[in-house]
Design an enzyme around this catalytic site. Sequence first.
Site, PDB file in Angstrom:
ATOM      1  N   MET A   1      66.627  17.674 -35.180  1.00  0.00           N
ATOM      2  CA  MET A   1      65.926  18.873 -35.446  1.00  0.00           C
ATOM      3  C   MET A   1      64.866  18.937 -36.296  1.00  0.00           C
ATOM      4  O   MET A   1      63.838  19.784 -36.404  1.00  0.00           O
ATOM      5  CB  MET A   1      66.924  19.654 -36.012  1.00  0.00           C
ATOM      6  CG  MET A   1      66.551  20.909 -36.311  1.00  0.00           C
ATOM      7  SD  MET A   1      68.070  22.199 -36.997  1.00  0.00           S
ATOM      8  CE  MET A   1      68.175  21.619 -38.823  1.00  0.00           C
ATOM      9  N   VAL A   4      62.510  14.069 -42.262  1.00  0.00           N
ATOM     10  CA  VAL A   4      62.430  14.692 -43.783  1.00  0.00           C
ATOM     11  C   VAL A   4      61.579  13.468 -44.349  1.00  0.00           C
ATOM     12  O   VAL A   4      61.892  12.292 -44.176  1.00  0.00           O
ATOM     13  CB  VAL A   4      63.924  14.685 -44.166  1.00  0.00           C
ATOM     14  CG1 VAL A   4      63.908  15.090 -45.886  1.00  0.00           C
ATOM     15  CG2 VAL A   4      64.781  15.560 -43.500  1.00  0.00           C
ATOM     16  N   LYS A  19      60.877  18.901 -45.185  1.00  0.00           N
ATOM     17  CA  LYS A  19      61.317  18.569 -43.802  1.00  0.00           C
ATOM     18  C   LYS A  19      60.285  19.396 -42.819  1.00  0.00           C
ATOM     19  O   LYS A  19      60.189  20.481 -43.238  1.00  0.00           O
ATOM     20  CB  LYS A  19      62.835  19.540 -43.728  1.00  0.00           C
ATOM     21  CG  LYS A  19      63.293  19.664 -42.431  1.00  0.00           C
ATOM     22  CD  LYS A  19      65.023  20.132 -42.596  1.00  0.00           C
ATOM     23  CE  LYS A  19      65.861  19.259 -43.185  1.00  0.00           C
ATOM     24  NZ  LYS A  19      67.098  19.471 -42.873  1.00  0.00           N
ATOM     25  N   GLU A  78      64.263  20.805 -53.020  1.00  0.00           N
ATOM     26  CA  GLU A  78      64.886  19.711 -54.097  1.00  0.00           C
ATOM     27  C   GLU A  78      65.027  18.258 -53.583  1.00  0.00           C
ATOM     28  O   GLU A  78      65.750  18.213 -52.371  1.00  0.00           O
ATOM     29  CB  GLU A  78      65.826  20.271 -54.819  1.00  0.00           C
ATOM     30  CG  GLU A  78      66.690  19.430 -55.740  1.00  0.00           C
ATOM     31  CD  GLU A  78      67.845  20.030 -56.224  1.00  0.00           C
ATOM     32  OE1 GLU A  78      68.583  19.607 -57.029  1.00  0.00           O
ATOM     33  OE2 GLU A  78      68.265  21.292 -55.719  1.00  0.00           O
ATOM     34  N   VAL A  80      67.404  15.164 -53.506  1.00  0.00           N
ATOM     35  CA  VAL A  80      68.608  14.963 -54.130  1.00  0.00           C
ATOM     36  C   VAL A  80      68.962  13.438 -54.041  1.00  0.00           C
ATOM     37  O   VAL A  80      68.808  13.134 -52.903  1.00  0.00           O
ATOM     38  CB  VAL A  80      69.787  15.842 -53.434  1.00  0.00           C
ATOM     39  CG1 VAL A  80      71.034  15.561 -53.742  1.00  0.00           C
ATOM     40  CG2 VAL A  80      69.492  17.363 -53.567  1.00  0.00           C
ATOM     41  N   ASP A 122      76.176  27.115 -40.472  1.00  0.00           N
ATOM     42  CA  ASP A 122      76.160  25.401 -39.991  1.00  0.00           C
ATOM     43  C   ASP A 122      76.730  24.649 -41.007  1.00  0.00           C
ATOM     44  O   ASP A 122      76.099  23.518 -41.348  1.00  0.00           O
ATOM     45  CB  ASP A 122      74.989  25.171 -39.577  1.00  0.00           C
ATOM     46  CG  ASP A 122      74.898  23.888 -38.707  1.00  0.00           C
ATOM     47  OD1 ASP A 122      76.024  23.791 -38.132  1.00  0.00           O
ATOM     48  OD2 ASP A 122      73.672  23.249 -38.587  1.00  0.00           O
ATOM     49  N   LYS A 124      78.811  21.984 -42.258  1.00  0.00           N
ATOM     50  CA  LYS A 124      79.461  20.716 -41.733  1.00  0.00           C
ATOM     51  C   LYS A 124      79.089  19.310 -42.509  1.00  0.00           C
ATOM     52  O   LYS A 124      78.182  19.486 -43.492  1.00  0.00           O
ATOM     53  CB  LYS A 124      78.709  20.321 -40.317  1.00  0.00           C
ATOM     54  CG  LYS A 124      77.182  20.086 -40.414  1.00  0.00           C
ATOM     55  CD  LYS A 124      76.726  19.863 -38.891  1.00  0.00           C
ATOM     56  CE  LYS A 124      75.155  20.103 -38.710  1.00  0.00           C
ATOM     57  NZ  LYS A 124      74.591  19.921 -37.489  1.00  0.00           N
ATOM     58  N   PRO A 125      79.633  18.302 -42.450  1.00  0.00           N
ATOM     59  CA  PRO A 125      79.576  17.157 -43.571  1.00  0.00           C
ATOM     60  C   PRO A 125      78.123  16.625 -43.459  1.00  0.00           C
ATOM     61  O   PRO A 125      77.404  16.281 -44.419  1.00  0.00           O
ATOM     62  CB  PRO A 125      80.520  15.939 -42.857  1.00  0.00           C
ATOM     63  CG  PRO A 125      81.446  16.776 -42.326  1.00  0.00           C
ATOM     64  CD  PRO A 125      80.956  18.064 -41.668  1.00  0.00           C
ATOM     65  N   ASP A 140      70.179  23.239 -46.182  1.00  0.00           N
ATOM     66  CA  ASP A 140      69.874  23.943 -44.807  1.00  0.00           C
ATOM     67  C   ASP A 140      70.242  25.336 -44.708  1.00  0.00           C
ATOM     68  O   ASP A 140      70.667  25.777 -43.579  1.00  0.00           O
ATOM     69  CB  ASP A 140      70.117  23.110 -43.584  1.00  0.00           C
ATOM     70  CG  ASP A 140      69.300  21.825 -43.273  1.00  0.00           C
ATOM     71  OD1 ASP A 140      68.116  21.876 -44.221  1.00  0.00           O
ATOM     72  OD2 ASP A 140      69.579  21.049 -42.662  1.00  0.00           O
TER      73      ASP A 140
END
Length: 551
Positions: A1, A4, A19, A78, A80, A122, A124-125, A140
Amino acid sequence: MAQVYRGYDLTLGRDVAIKILDRELARDTAFRTRFRMEAQAASRMSHPTIVRVFDAGEDSSTEAGGTAAEPVPFIVMELVQGRLLKEIIATGPLPASVAVKYADGILEALEYSHRAGVVHRDIKPGNVMITSSGSVKVMDFGIARAISDSSSTVAETTQIIGTAAYFSPEQAKGEQVDARTDLYSAGVVLYEMLTGRQPFRGESPVAVAYQHVSEAPTPPSEVRDDVHDTPEAERIRGLDPVVLRAMAKDPYQRFGDAATFRAALRESGTGAVPTKKQLGALTSELYGPNPRHAQETARTLRQLSSDTTMSRTQSGPPVAWIWAGVALLAVLLASVLIWVLAMRSNPDLPTSARTVPGLAGMTFERAQDQLSKQGLRAVRIDQADASVPVDKVISTDPAAGTQIEKGQSITVYVSTGAKLVKVPSLVGMSESAAKDALTKNGLQLGSVLQKNDIQTQKDIVLAMGVPADTEVQPGTAIDLTVASGVVTLNDLTGWTLDTATQALKALGLTANPVANPSCKATDPKTVASMSVAPGDVPVQSTVDLSYCTGK
């Protein structure tokens, strides 16, 4: 998608993550518009469990030959330091205590975003990071909605977003979604943390989506064969009802909000482990068979997607079974009717039944005492409420008047008063901009003190009565000191030219010596007149100092 990059903000002097979304997405005008709106909504959220969005926009470039390329959307976030939860789960199931900690962090982020009116869609892990200190960061926000709102089918959406393993049933069917969709996905993530695998797997995204709509998940404790008869197994069994409730097919059977989900997680750690009979009853309640529903789901998914790999995992029931079900339902209805009539003839409650007393307005200690007398346990949950005094009970769950069994727990919501707000930093803003910032944060403008400042233009805030980032009650008045935009100029006539020039410099003003040959020169040179009258003059002005040069 997207790709980054690590970047550096030259203006604010900080590392950021940039991104840059795929060019295929950028060709969709509807997506670019939706993405810009959602990025703006996400940028307004500031919470420790959410990756901050600093900026978003579109970058235009030129292709070979000089033709203008499609603008490419980007988002600045940010930076991380940590690992994706997806990478952590890939190493195996997490201990129940760690899984609960991470799930609580995800739900804390959702609780904040839902109050702000932003649904992630969305979870998800792959969208959750764990920092080096063990904190949770969800990222996101808004991108999923921007994609799904500009995609027409489940197939298109799953190709863009990725896996459908965390889809809610309403997402799979292309229906309207709300905050409860995020709670379903959070339940799936908790399931995967506890078991090391996703609850549903299939050959295609649509096949997985079908299972989300029509099939019951296996409780996590039954998947973990490696921890039988251990304290860890007991902890996972205690979490089974929480996971199953979060993953209910019907949104109305899930937890009402993220705060309730978090409370259930905390309650699961008290040691109350359900029996197999209780767990089976809950599974039957949440995932009871509904053949007609499953058939409609299959038809809907076939219409939404061109995927031909999907196949039913359960066959339709024989006609004889349908009639047997009808007969069983008739017997149940008759039994309920007889029970109701019997209850009317015997209005006395069973000796084990208790009625939840009205506790609103009491202190928690008094409410706890009242419940204890009824043989009930009180579980305190603090909650902000501007209409109820601090440390007073807001409400209970179950509500007052509800009949329950002796020994059950009653959730008591206790007011912490109005939710405190942070005072924004206003120094350097104009007075009108500072007033708007205070209003936006639920605060008021207090007294405004004018002060001369040789370097600051009129109406710029110099100081605040309350330091920035201080937490105060909503509606608090914040006093400001703003620049007057002027300095006080003395009469410099008769001063030596050098002394007058230094005096103007001390006031932030500029001296412009002007020779006047019409009057007799003096030694040393003295100021004969000024172009500006003594008194208040605008900051950083230029003052003509006339001195005599004649014979």
